[in-house]
Design a protein around this motif. Structure first.
Motif: not given
Lengths: 175, 243
Positions: A19-20, A23-24, A28, A34, A37-38, A40-42, A44, A71, A88, A90, B53, B55, B59-60, B63, B66, B121, B169
């Protein structure tokens, strides 16, 4: 046939192990919190749906990256905008670092984002995900020799930027 | 045959942590090689640190959730586009003859397209994140859009975060209602047709026009989301309004 309990356990393992890193990687390649995150969510969501197709758990990391890259490509097919809202993004504050080091890290981060994708992506796969040159070659579908050239040039460009910007002289300007 | 300096530098720049025996031997071979390797190690440490970076918080959990969210099975499908889904399956309840009005400049083809895309999402994951937010927490999210939220709204917000909307946003919230958790997305710069409704993935949504911007209420088919219309409509108002 994998039972439901095993399926959940396997998914949780994928989440905790990668996961981490995902996301990284997402952050990058797209530069936006945002969207990362989307992505990564997608990734998974899709992994959960297709989990039964993952036969070799050792290949999970590459499998997840492949899903995420697809994706990300789809994102641009859908013309989702490239965000430029830096608020946005982080990036954790490295409070334990000395100011000079912080300036250098900040410059490095800016420079990484400025690398052309063909240089940035192999570097991400290597530094963030720990891929070997051969694995990067397989992932990106280019020769190992080309991967090595791109990695070499990516590092040279980053070093050159650090030298050119004279990190120490710019500390006060940056903070 | 051992590496020459040029080959060594190329390998060092491409794969400084290579475990290739010949490369490892070369690293220790002569002072010139050792110095180059030490410099590369220092740079590599900086590079690793720069790319590391964290997480984001929550976020975890999002995930992990899901696999426990029933709708995720369908949400994970090949991301059906709302417009084609509506045309093909006739699941669109009511979109006026003029269609939902929008002012797209950020990539989605329509508000409904954005809505389905974004909810797939983020929606199920956020619904699962319970937690009380203080009125100040919630208010702070709205301040940047020069609007304020009434206490009737802030006291039922359990999750709140910034999210992309079709025109920049916005704010994504989960509200605790007597019918269960309901999602509301505030879109400060997007125009919609008031009270338009649509359905997707077993969810129903209602768009509403606000004094500044618009919002969408999203709930399951069994929830009475229209009952929230007036609450949301009257709760998100311009900051300097007398209301």
């Amino acid at each position: 046939m994998v039972n439901e309990s095993d399926r959940h356990a396997r998914f949780n393992e994928l989440a905790k192990n990668y996961g981490a890193d995902l996301y990284r990687y997402a952050m990058w390649i797209c530069g936006n919190d945002a969207l990362a995150k989307d992505l990564v969510q997608e990734t998974y969501l899709r992994a959960w749906k297709a989990l039964d197709k993952l036969n070799d758990i050792a290949a999970a990391k590459s499998w997840m990256i492949t899903i995420l890259r697809r994706e990300y490509a789809r994102t641009f097919e859908r013309k989702v905008p490239k965000f430029t809202d830096v608020e946005t993004v982080v990036i954790p504050e490295d409070s334990e670092l000395e100011p000079d080091d912080r300036a250098e890290i900040k410059l490095l981060r800016e420079s990484i984002m400025e690398l052309a994708p063909k240089y940035r992506e192999p570097l991400l796969l290597q530094v963030v995900l720990g891929h070997s040159c051969q694995e990067i070659s397989d992932q990106l579908g280019i020769s190992k020799s080309a991967v090595m050239t791109q990695l070499f040039r990516a590092r040279e460009q980053l070093k050159s930027r650090l030298r050119k910007d004279g990190v120490t002289a710019n500390v006060h300007e940056l903070f | 045959m051992s590496m020459n300096f040029s080959e060594f530098i190329r390998q060092l720049g491409a794969e400084p942590r290579s475990q290739d025996p010949e490369f490892l031997r070369a690293r220790q071979s002569v002072p010139e090689f050792r110095r180059a390797a030490e410099e590369a190690d220092i740079f590599e440490e900086k590079l690793t640190r720069a790319m590391d970076l964290q997480l984001p918080e929550g976020m975890m959990d999002s995930i992990l959730q899901i696999s426990h969210t029933p709708s995720s099975d369908t949400a994970a499908a090949a991301r059906p586009r709302w417009r084609s889904l509506a045309l093909a399956a006739g699941v669109l309840i009511a979109v006026g003859a003029a269609g939902i009005s929008w002012n797209m400049n950020r990539g989605w083809d329509s508000v409904d397209d954005y809505l389905v895309d974004h909810y797939q999402h983020d929606g199920p994951g956020l619904l699962a994140l319970a937690g009380e937010k203080t009125s100040e927490d919630v208010q702070a999210f709205f301040t940047r859009f020069n609007v304020k939220a009434s206490s009737e709204l802030t006291q039922i917000v359990s999750v709140i975060k910034y999210c992309p909307t079709p025109d920049g946003k916005g704010v994504h919230m989960v509200l605790n209602t007597k019918d269960g958790p309901v999602t509301v997305i505030y879109m400060p710069a997007t125009e919609v047709s008031d009270r338009e409704t649509l359905e997707f993935d077993g969810m129903q949504a209602m768009l509403l026009t606000l004094e500044k911007g618009s919002a969408v209420i999203i709930g399951s088919e069994s929830q009475s989301i229209s009952a929230l219309y007036s609450v949301i409509h009257d709760s998100i108002i311009p900051e300097f309004s007398n209301a």
